[in-house]
Design an enzyme around this catalytic site. Structure first.
Site, PDB file in Angstrom:
ATOM      1  CD  GLU A  55      -2.895  -1.422   2.240  1.00 23.93           C
ATOM      2  OE1 GLU A  55      -2.379  -1.236   3.374  1.00 23.93           O
ATOM      3  OE2 GLU A  55      -4.063  -1.809   2.075  1.00 23.93           O
ATOM      4  CG  ASP A  89     -11.683  -8.497  -0.733  1.00 25.33           C
ATOM      5  OD1 ASP A  89     -10.659  -7.834  -0.471  1.00 25.33           O
ATOM      6  OD2 ASP A  89     -12.620  -8.675   0.089  1.00 25.33           O
TER       7      ASP A  89
HETATM    8  C1  LIG Z   1      -2.182 -11.237   4.088  1.00 26.27           C
HETATM    9  C2  LIG Z   1      -3.599 -10.780   3.901  1.00 26.27           C
HETATM   10  C3  LIG Z   1      -3.901  -9.535   4.688  1.00 26.27           C
HETATM   11  C4  LIG Z   1      -5.251  -8.939   4.419  1.00 26.27           C
HETATM   12  C5  LIG Z   1      -5.301  -7.490   4.844  1.00 26.27           C
HETATM   13  C6  LIG Z   1      -6.530  -6.847   4.274  1.00 26.27           C
HETATM   14  N1  LIG Z   1      -6.615  -5.425   4.461  1.00 26.27           N
HETATM   15  C7  LIG Z   1      -6.707  -5.086   5.895  1.00 26.27           C
HETATM   16  O1  LIG Z   1      -7.015  -3.759   6.097  1.00 26.27           O
HETATM   17  C8  LIG Z   1      -7.718  -4.805   3.693  1.00 26.27           C
HETATM   18  C9  LIG Z   1      -8.799  -5.735   3.262  1.00 26.27           C
HETATM   19  C10 LIG Z   1      -9.101  -6.046   1.961  1.00 26.27           C
HETATM   20  N2  LIG Z   1     -10.168  -6.913   1.922  1.00 26.27           N
HETATM   21  C11 LIG Z   1     -10.545  -7.180   3.195  1.00 26.27           C
HETATM   22  C12 LIG Z   1     -11.537  -8.015   3.750  1.00 26.27           C
HETATM   23  N3  LIG Z   1     -12.364  -8.748   2.966  1.00 26.27           N
HETATM   24  N4  LIG Z   1     -11.652  -8.076   5.102  1.00 26.27           N
HETATM   25  C13 LIG Z   1     -10.820  -7.352   5.894  1.00 26.27           C
HETATM   26  N5  LIG Z   1      -9.839  -6.544   5.428  1.00 26.27           N
HETATM   27  C14 LIG Z   1      -9.705  -6.450   4.077  1.00 26.27           C
END
Ligand SMILES: CCCCCCN(CO)Cc1c[nH]c2c(N)ncnc12
Length: 228
Positions: A12, A196
């Site tokens: 990010e 997503d």
């Molecule tokens: C190694 C994986 C790390 C995932 C981190 C996701 N970030 C957290 O800020 C954003 C995010 C994108 N999609 C999400 C979702 N469906 N639920 C929670 N958070 C998110």
């Protein structure tokens, strides 16, 4: 003016470091803070690592140690609002913690005594984001973000968060940044690009779109700096 730009994951903020090109690196509290200047502004950039605790530490450090006078959060999020698709941009009007729960004592989800369910973002920064979006003909949704220490990847939890908080997107840092900035009286905004749909395919979608969505959010933040 000293501006903090914060993300949660290295993906990010990488687009930001690449854009600025040269910067100092300061190690602190098991993290790295990157300082540079841009159009007369001092910038301090960092990613917190994932989750509300990491984000609270980094947001506090950006303000208390580095003297940030405004804080812009850039990153990706899962869509709860069915009209939000991968790649869409959302600027938060207010944020809540969906996993903060003392409902056993009759309190609403996301509430603890002397607190509030929602923390509002800075209206001037949010309207700046809308102005930039308009100028660049980029659709930008203003919406509510629900933050929690879970990656949401199933329809039942997704719908519960969406309904309980009237939230448009979910992620894992925004509301804690909001609590910190609000307590320390620092104007902040939270900008997220959708990676997503927080459903059973969220993991695959996230893996596929993290980099492109993170880049989109970062580019938008840079465009905001030009108008700050
Ligand atoms: C190694 C994986 C790390 C995932 C981190 C996701 N970030 C957290 O800020 C954003 C995010 C994108 N999609 C999400 C979702 N469906 N639920 C929670 N958070 C998110």
């Amino acid at each position: 003016m000293k501006i903090a730009i914060m993300g949660a994951m290295v993906e990010e903020i990488t687009p930001l470091l690449e854009f600025f090109g040269k910067y100092e690196t300061i190690e602190h509290a098991k993290n790295r803070y990157y300082t540079t200047s841009y159009k007369g502004m001092d910038l301090v950039i960092a990613y917190s690592k994932i989750g509300k605790v990491n984000a609270s530490l980094t947001a506090s450090t950006l303000i208390e140690k580095f003297g940030a006078q405004k804080l812009l959060f850039s990153g990706v999020a899962g869509a709860l609002n069915p009209s939000l698709k991968v790649g869409d941009l959302l600027v938060a009007t207010k944020l809540a913690q969906h996993d903060l729960d003392i409902t056993a004592f009759g309190h609403p989800h996301g509430y603890v005594p002397e607190g509030s369910v929602y923390v509002e973002t800075d209206k001037a920064l949010t309207s700046l984001a809308k102005k930039v979006a308009f100028a660049q003909k980029i659709p930008l949704l203003e919406g509510i973000i629900a933050t929690g220490d879970q990656f949401i990847c199933d329809g039942v939890k997704k719908e519960w968060i969406h309904t309980t908080f009237n939230a448009d997107a979910t992620e894992m840092e925004g509301a804690s940044v909001a609590v910190v900035c609000d307590a320390l009286n620092v104007p902040f905004c939270v900008l997220r690009a959708i990676s997503d749909a927080a459903d059973m395919d969220a993991g695959f979608s996230f893996d596929e779109f993290l980099v492109s969505s993170a880049k989109e959010s970062a580019q938008f933040i840079i465009a905001m700096l030009d108008e700050l």
